[in-house]
Design an enzyme around this catalytic site. Structure first.
Site, short mmCIF file in Angstrom:
data_model
loop_
_atom_site.label_atom_id
_atom_site.label_comp_id
_atom_site.label_asym_id
_atom_site.label_seq_id
_atom_site.Cartn_x
_atom_site.Cartn_y
_atom_site.Cartn_z
N ARG A 1 0.74 -1.16 0.04
CA ARG A 1 -0.14 0.04 -0.03
C ARG A 1 0.92 1.37 0.19
O ARG A 1 0.29 2.44 -0.02
CB ARG A 1 -1.02 0.07 1.23
CG ARG A 1 -2.15 -1.09 0.88
CD ARG A 1 -3.29 -0.61 1.59
NE ARG A 1 -3.13 -0.50 3.09
CZ ARG A 1 -4.24 0.24 3.85
NH1 ARG A 1 -5.07 0.89 3.20
NH2 ARG A 1 -3.97 0.12 5.30
N ASP A 2 1.92 1.13 -0.08
CA ASP A 2 3.01 2.30 -0.07
C ASP A 2 4.20 2.00 -1.00
O ASP A 2 5.36 2.35 -0.81
CB ASP A 2 3.61 3.04 1.21
CG ASP A 2 2.64 4.02 1.76
OD1 ASP A 2 2.09 4.78 0.77
OD2 ASP A 2 2.33 4.30 2.84
N LEU A 3 4.02 1.00 -2.25
CA LEU A 3 5.13 0.58 -2.94
C LEU A 3 5.74 1.40 -3.87
O LEU A 3 5.50 1.19 -4.97
CB LEU A 3 4.57 -0.87 -3.50
CG LEU A 3 5.81 -1.70 -3.76
CD1 LEU A 3 6.58 -2.39 -2.52
CD2 LEU A 3 5.08 -3.06 -4.26
N HIS B 1 10.90 3.30 -1.23
CA HIS B 1 10.72 2.30 -0.11
C HIS B 1 11.69 1.10 -0.31
O HIS B 1 11.49 0.04 0.58
CB HIS B 1 9.41 1.86 0.19
CG HIS B 1 8.58 3.13 1.11
ND1 HIS B 1 7.34 3.57 0.76
CD2 HIS B 1 9.16 3.81 1.82
CE1 HIS B 1 7.03 4.51 1.51
NE2 HIS B 1 7.95 4.97 2.24
#
Ligand SMILES: Nc1ncnc2c1ncn2[C@@H]1O[C@H](COP(=O)(O)OP(=O)(O)O)[C@@H](O)[C@H]1O
Ligand SMILES: [Mg+2]
Length: 255
Positions: free
Chosen positions: A163-165, A169
Site C-alpha cells: 500500500r506504499d510501494l 521504500h
C-alpha cells in the site's frame, strides 16, 4: 499490554520508568511526523535504530477511514507483523528489535516498533534519480528491475500488499535490496487483483521519471508473472493495462 524488547537493548535502559514508557519517550532525528505517529532515527548505547511511535489516531481518523471503506491503521502492530512475515518469506527488511502496544480504546492505542537502522543505505529513488540523463548499464538496471519484481511477486503471492510501494521504500545496503515502510501492509490468504494493481501502479508511477523503456517494463511484467509475454492470458493483459492506467493517473495527480 504487549511488550517485547531485545535483551541486548533492554540492558542499556533503566529500571524505571517502565520499559514501555522509555521506548515511547525515545527521541532522535525525526524522519516523519504525522498526526499520532512519529518515525525517528534514534541511538541506544551508541547503536542506531529506527523507531515508529504511535500515540493514537483519534476517532476522527478512524471514522474517516471507515467512511471510505478502509480499515484504519491504529497501531504499530501492522508493521511488526508484516516485517516478521517478510523475514519468513526471505524478503530483506529491517530486523525488529522491539514492539509494544498499550491500551484497548482503538483511538488511543499507544505502540511502537523498534527496528534495525539500515545505515548508509540509499533508496532506489536516490540511486535512479539521474538515470534519465545518465543511463546506467543494462546489467545494473536489469538487476534492480528483476529484484523489485521478485520482491513484489513474493509479497503478493504470500497474500501481502504493501500500500506504499514506491521506489523510495526500497533501500540498497551492501548489495542487498531491503523493503521498508510496511506500516500500511495488509495480510490476507490471497492478494486480490485490485490490491496487486494498486501496488504495481505505485511502482509504475514512482519510476516514471527514471528513464525506463517499454522493454524494461515488459521485462518487469515477465519477471512478476514468471512467464513469457506470449503466455499471458487476456485477463493478464487487461490486468497490466489497469496497472498502467492507475500509474499514469497517480502521476497526473502529483504534477
Ligand atoms: N530501518 C530504516 N533504516 C534506514 N532508514 C529508514 C529506516 N526506516 C525508515 N527509514 C527512513 O525514514 C523514512 C521514513 O520511514 P518510513 O518507514 O517510510 O515511514 P513512514 O511510514 O513514516 O513513511 C524512509 O523513507 C527512510 O528514508
Ligand atoms: Mg514512508
Amino acid at each position: 499490554m504487549i511488550l517485547y524488547v531485545d535483551h541486548n537493548i533492554k540492558k542499556h535502559l533503566s529500571s524505571s520508568p517502565s520499559l514501555f514508557t522509555q521506548m515511547m519517550a525515545l527521541q532522535g532525528i525525526t524522519f516523519r511526523k504525522e498526526a499520532g505517529r512519529l518515525t525517528q532515527a534514534i541511538a541506544i548505547d551508541g547503536q542506531s535504530y529506527f523507531i515508529k511511535q504511535h500515540t493514537g489516531v483519534g476517532w476522527r481518523e478512524i471514522f474517516k477511514n471507515l467512511l471510505y471503506g478502509r480499515l484504519p491503521i491504529i497501531s504499530a502492530k501492522n508493521e511488526w507483523v508484516a516485517l516478521q512475515k517478510c523475514k519468513t518469506l526471505g524478503i530483506a527488511s529491517p530486523h525488529v528489535y522491539g514492539y509494544g502496544k498499550q491500551g484497548i480504546n482503538p483511538a488511543q492505542i499507544r505502540s511502537f516498533v523498534l527496528m534495525e537502522a539500515l545505515q548508509d543505505a540509499r533508496s532506489l529513488e536516490e540511486i535512479s534519480c539521474h538515470w534519465k540523463a545518465f543511463p546506467p548499464s543494462f546489467a545494473l538496471k536489469n538487476q534492480f528491475t528483476m529484484k523489485v519484481a521478485q520482491i513484489t511477486r513474493t509479497l503478493h503471492d504470500a497474500g501481502i500488499n504493501h500500500r506504499d510501494l514506491y521506489i523510495c521504500h526500497f533501500l540498497l545496503k551492501d548489495q542487498t535490496l531491503y523493503l521498508i515502510d510496511l506500516h500500511r501492509a495488509q495480510i490476507r490468504k490471497r492478494t486480490p487483483s485490485r490490491w496487486r494493481i494498486k501496488d504495481l501502479a505505485a511502482l509504475y508511477f514512482s519510476s516514471m521519471d527514471i528513464g525506463l523503456t517499454h522493454r524494461d517494463r515488459l521485462r518487469f511484467m515477465r519477471a512478476y508473472q514468471k512467464k513469457p509475454l506470449n503466455a499471458f492470458s487476456k485477463m493478464e493483459h487487461t490486468f497490466w493495462e489497469w496497472v498502467k492506467k492507475r500509474g499514469e493517473k497517480l502521476y497526473c495527480e502529483h504534477q
